[in-house]
Design an enzyme around this catalytic site. Structure first.
Site, PDB file in Angstrom:
ATOM      1  N   ASP A  11       0.871  -1.128  -0.164  1.00 36.40           N
ATOM      2  CA  ASP A  11      -0.072   0.114  -0.162  1.00 36.40           C
ATOM      3  C   ASP A  11       0.940   1.272  -0.035  1.00 36.40           C
ATOM      4  OD1 ASP A  11      -2.659   1.002   0.211  1.00 36.40           O
ATOM      5  OD2 ASP A  11      -1.792   1.948   2.039  1.00 36.40           O
ATOM      6  N   CYS A  74      -4.108  -1.282  -2.592  1.00 36.66           N
ATOM      7  CA  CYS A  74      -4.311   0.387  -2.553  1.00 36.66           C
ATOM      8  C   CYS A  74      -5.276   0.476  -4.039  1.00 36.66           C
ATOM      9  CB  CYS A  74      -3.029   0.737  -2.653  1.00 36.66           C
ATOM     10  SG  CYS A  74      -2.700   2.475  -3.315  1.00 36.66           S
ATOM     11  N   CYS A 194     -11.465   3.146  -1.076  1.00 39.72           N
ATOM     12  CA  CYS A 194      -9.740   3.441  -0.540  1.00 39.72           C
ATOM     13  C   CYS A 194      -9.929   2.647   0.699  1.00 39.72           C
ATOM     14  CB  CYS A 194      -9.980   4.703  -0.394  1.00 39.72           C
ATOM     15  SG  CYS A 194      -8.300   5.323   0.457  1.00 39.72           S
ATOM     16  N   HIS A 196      -8.211   3.291   3.117  1.00 38.41           N
ATOM     17  CA  HIS A 196      -8.043   3.994   4.499  1.00 38.41           C
ATOM     18  C   HIS A 196      -9.521   4.277   4.976  1.00 38.41           C
ATOM     19  CE1 HIS A 196      -4.037   5.080   2.819  1.00 38.41           C
ATOM     20  NE2 HIS A 196      -3.937   5.921   4.172  1.00 38.41           N
TER      21      HIS A 196
END
Length: 277
Positions: A11, A74, A194, A196
């Site tokens: 990532d 990612c 995403c 995150h």
């Protein structure tokens, strides 16, 4: 490490650890090596050429540590680098039997199963949205879906600075959700495109009607990897199974990486420095 042949997970920073966590729950017996390119993150606003270069450098580093299979955990790298790596780089690499997989296709294969209205929203970085990768891939599997996209450029910086659970994040969470939902009143599913973004899940759900599903990628990618290894015994047999996990970062401040990585991984992380270039 050369006596081990781990699964590599890449990532641009920390987000891939949310995927790694899900993979580890499904397949705890394998050896793993994670690298976060934190020295050059974020990737979201960089060019295709730059993202391909950075991603391929990290993939080669993982290969050189003994990894046989690498997961690009990612979305930006999957959108902007995966195709070139698969179709060009691997063919001329010294060991073309190694493989690289992404997170977009596995997600596109199942996202249509979550919606009743057949209208979904995709929340991602500017790079992922501009690539159009989700529009293309989802159309392959669910051509009847209407797909709307919204870039959320401030979400990753908020998360990587540890502000995701603070009141200051509320404004930007609500801002991007309003922007995607105003594109259609019939959206009933939001994809967090995403890795995150799952850290913002509590705030995201707080601003949404309970009728709207919010879909993260970790479990989807983990189940897809299980299926991949079952369908590719020639790869599965090459992977070692000692139940080990190693973490690396491209910045020499490993203590800083460890601090933030534990937030994403929800377990202690002790990393080493990876001199990628």
């Amino acid at each position: 490490m050369l006596n081990k042949q781990p699964i590599g997970i890449f990532d641009s920073g920390y987000g891939g650890l949310t995927v790694f966590k899900s993979i580890l729950k499904e397949l705890p017996e394998y050896d793993y090596m994670y690298i976060g390119d934190t020295a050059r993150a974020p990737y979201g606003n960089r060019s295709f050429q730059t993202i391909h270069q950075y991603t391929w450098e990290c993939v080669q580093w993982l290969f050189n540590q003994g990894c046989q299979l690498v997961i690009l955990a990612c979305n930006t790298a999957s959108a902007k680098a995966l195709r070139t790596i698969q179709q060009q780089d691997l063919k001329v690499f010294e060991d073309p039997s190694k493989r690289v997989l992404g997170v977009i296709r596995p997600t596109a294969e199942v996202i249509g199963d979550y919606t009743q209205s057949k209208e979904i929203g995709v929340l991602g970085t500017r790079g992922t949205v501009q690539s159009g990768s989700y529009l293309i891939e989802i159309d392959h599997f669910f051509s009847e879906l209407k797909v709307y996209q919204q870039a959320c450029p401030l979400w990753v910086p908020i998360i990587e600075n540890g502000e995701h659970d603070k009141p200051g994040a509320d404004y930007f969470v609500e801002k991007y959700l309003e922007q995607i939902l105003t594109q259609s009143p019939n959206i009933d599913t939001l994809l967090l495109a995403c890795t995150h973004y799952p850290l913002l899940m509590p705030k995201i759900k707080a601003f949404l009607s309970p009728d709207i599903k919010v879909v993260g990628q970790g479990d989807i990618v983990a189940k897809s990897l299980v299926d991949y290894l079952q369908r590719h015994p020639e790869m599965e047999s090459r992977l070692t199974k000692n139940g080990t996990q190693q973490f690396y970062t491209t910045t020499d401040d490993t203590a800083d990486f460890d601090h933030y990585a534990e937030i994403f991984f929800e377990a202690p992380v002790r990393s080493g420095y990876a001199a990628v270039v």
